[in-house]
Design a protein around this motif. Sequence first.
Motif, PDB file in Angstrom:
ATOM      1  N   TYR A 110      -0.496  -9.115  -4.956  1.00 17.01           N
ATOM      2  CA  TYR A 110      -0.918  -9.051  -3.563  1.00 17.01           C
ATOM      3  C   TYR A 110      -0.474  -7.749  -2.911  1.00 17.01           C
ATOM      4  O   TYR A 110      -1.144  -7.236  -1.998  1.00 17.01           O
ATOM      5  N   VAL A 111       0.658  -7.196  -3.344  1.00 13.72           N
ATOM      6  CA  VAL A 111       1.081  -5.886  -2.848  1.00 13.72           C
ATOM      7  C   VAL A 111       0.056  -4.821  -3.208  1.00 13.72           C
ATOM      8  O   VAL A 111      -0.332  -3.986  -2.382  1.00 13.72           O
ATOM      9  N   ILE A 112      -0.425  -4.851  -4.441  1.00 16.09           N
ATOM     10  CA  ILE A 112      -1.420  -3.870  -4.874  1.00 16.09           C
ATOM     11  C   ILE A 112      -2.737  -4.055  -4.128  1.00 16.09           C
ATOM     12  O   ILE A 112      -3.386  -3.087  -3.718  1.00 16.09           O
ATOM     13  N   VAL A 113      -3.134  -5.310  -3.929  1.00 15.10           N
ATOM     14  CA  VAL A 113      -4.372  -5.577  -3.187  1.00 15.10           C
ATOM     15  C   VAL A 113      -4.253  -5.058  -1.755  1.00 15.10           C
ATOM     16  O   VAL A 113      -5.168  -4.378  -1.242  1.00 15.10           O
ATOM     17  N   MET A 114      -3.133  -5.336  -1.097  1.00 16.48           N
ATOM     18  CA  MET A 114      -2.965  -4.897   0.289  1.00 16.48           C
ATOM     19  C   MET A 114      -2.824  -3.384   0.368  1.00 16.48           C
ATOM     20  O   MET A 114      -3.329  -2.751   1.302  1.00 16.48           O
ATOM     21  N   ARG A 115      -2.136  -2.786  -0.594  1.00 20.30           N
ATOM     22  CA  ARG A 115      -2.026  -1.320  -0.610  1.00 20.30           C
ATOM     23  C   ARG A 115      -3.394  -0.675  -0.736  1.00 20.30           C
ATOM     24  O   ARG A 115      -3.704   0.321  -0.057  1.00 20.30           O
ATOM     25  N   THR A 116      -4.245  -1.231  -1.594  1.00 18.87           N
ATOM     26  CA  THR A 116      -5.594  -0.703  -1.759  1.00 18.87           C
ATOM     27  C   THR A 116      -6.393  -0.828  -0.463  1.00 18.87           C
ATOM     28  O   THR A 116      -7.142   0.078  -0.089  1.00 18.87           O
ATOM     29  N   PHE A 117      -6.218  -1.951   0.238  1.00 24.22           N
ATOM     30  CA  PHE A 117      -6.922  -2.128   1.510  1.00 24.22           C
ATOM     31  C   PHE A 117      -6.456  -1.094   2.525  1.00 24.22           C
ATOM     32  O   PHE A 117      -7.275  -0.484   3.225  1.00 24.22           O
ATOM     33  N   PHE A 118      -5.144  -0.887   2.634  1.00 26.34           N
ATOM     34  CA  PHE A 118      -4.624   0.114   3.566  1.00 26.34           C
ATOM     35  C   PHE A 118      -5.170   1.504   3.229  1.00 26.34           C
ATOM     36  O   PHE A 118      -5.527   2.272   4.121  1.00 26.34           O
ATOM     37  N   THR A 119      -5.231   1.824   1.945  1.00 27.67           N
ATOM     38  CA  THR A 119      -5.664   3.152   1.521  1.00 27.67           C
ATOM     39  C   THR A 119      -7.132   3.399   1.823  1.00 27.67           C
ATOM     40  O   THR A 119      -7.523   4.495   2.253  1.00 27.67           O
ATOM     41  N   THR A 120      -7.959   2.398   1.623  1.00 30.56           N
ATOM     42  CA  THR A 120      -9.412   2.583   1.742  1.00 30.56           C
ATOM     43  C   THR A 120      -9.957   2.278   3.129  1.00 30.56           C
ATOM     44  O   THR A 120     -11.060   2.721   3.455  1.00 30.56           O
ATOM     45  N   ASN A 121      -9.229   1.535   3.948  1.00 23.88           N
ATOM     46  CA  ASN A 121      -9.772   1.101   5.244  1.00 23.88           C
ATOM     47  C   ASN A 121      -9.034   1.656   6.451  1.00 23.88           C
ATOM     48  O   ASN A 121      -9.585   1.622   7.547  1.00 23.88           O
ATOM     49  N   ILE A 122      -7.824   2.137   6.285  1.00 25.41           N
ATOM     50  CA  ILE A 122      -7.093   2.733   7.401  1.00 25.41           C
ATOM     51  C   ILE A 122      -7.192   4.249   7.253  1.00 25.41           C
ATOM     52  O   ILE A 122      -6.520   4.847   6.404  1.00 25.41           O
ATOM     53  N   HIS A 123      -8.039   4.869   8.053  1.00 28.11           N
ATOM     54  CA  HIS A 123      -8.271   6.301   7.899  1.00 28.11           C
ATOM     55  C   HIS A 123      -7.042   7.088   8.355  1.00 28.11           C
ATOM     56  O   HIS A 123      -6.435   6.772   9.388  1.00 28.11           O
ATOM     57  N   PRO A 124      -6.657   8.116   7.597  1.00 26.25           N
ATOM     58  CA  PRO A 124      -5.468   8.900   7.975  1.00 26.25           C
ATOM     59  C   PRO A 124      -5.568   9.536   9.349  1.00 26.25           C
ATOM     60  O   PRO A 124      -4.548   9.763  10.011  1.00 26.25           O
TER      61      PRO A 124
END
Length: 305
Positions: free
Chosen positions: A163-177
């Motif tokens: 779940y950490v990896i899933v959430m990290r992927t979501f943060f990376t792809t959906n929260i624009h820098p």
Amino acid sequence: METYAKKRGDINAIGPSADFALHIVFIILSLACLFPVLVVLSVSLTDQDAVYRHGYSIIPQVFSTAAYSFLFRDAGPIVHAYGVSIFVTVAGTVAALGMTALVAYPLSRPDFRFRGFFSFFVFFTMIFGGGLVPWYLVYTYVFDLRDTLLALIVPNHLLSAFYVIVMRTFFTTNIHPSILESAKIDGAGELRIFARIVLPLSLPVLSTIGLFYTLRYWNDWFNSLVFINDEQLVSLQYLMYKAMKNLQFLNDLAATAGMGDQIAKLPNETARMAMAIIGMGPIVLAYPFFQKYFVKGLTVGAVKG
């Protein structure tokens, strides 16, 4: 133009038919999912003899509440176990979501210096484990969690590497820098950015993973078996597990003693189904709750065109 208009008309004509077909398909799928639950409920309300004679059915052949009377003969422990399971599920889900988000968010930041090392560390725990005996020794002799509610919250469920990896992927792809940079320019600190920007924009993944954590905590009986000796701290699932084992012991004892007529009086199959219905309990309410926030989360941050 005429050809285009004709094609457009054909598409519009097909549209209602396609919608109707999709509705029919989803209705059939919904009934297929609901049918096993109705069978379990029906069997739990059927007389044990009728189950042996006629098998399972959607409508009770002979209505009986003997299975529930058997389970609720001493209702106090069941009610208390319900309270324990509800508290552990709520507290554990909130704590697990917080821990998962706090670990996943730094790993999603490209400017985090040790991002690669900790990402590998998280991934490594998915592949290799210390084994059951070291796991038990750590939680019993190092942390001394025996006969505490923490023993039902921390081991196995508090933090999942997947779940950490899933959430990290979501943060990376959906929260624009650029959103984070804008917040920094406005003077927001890392904690405020995480709490006021990242989490509200991440409601879809939070609600989905939260539902998975909820199911894991509610369905867990193994932690109670391993760590809990106090009958006041066992979960509902473990209590149902013990009731099933006791019922099986009574059936085996009656069969060994040659009391076959007494076996039929014990609500064996019907009690199993009643346990499933009782264990289902409040967890059914979790689905519409998380679905509500999931749908709401999909619209967060939407920009009107």
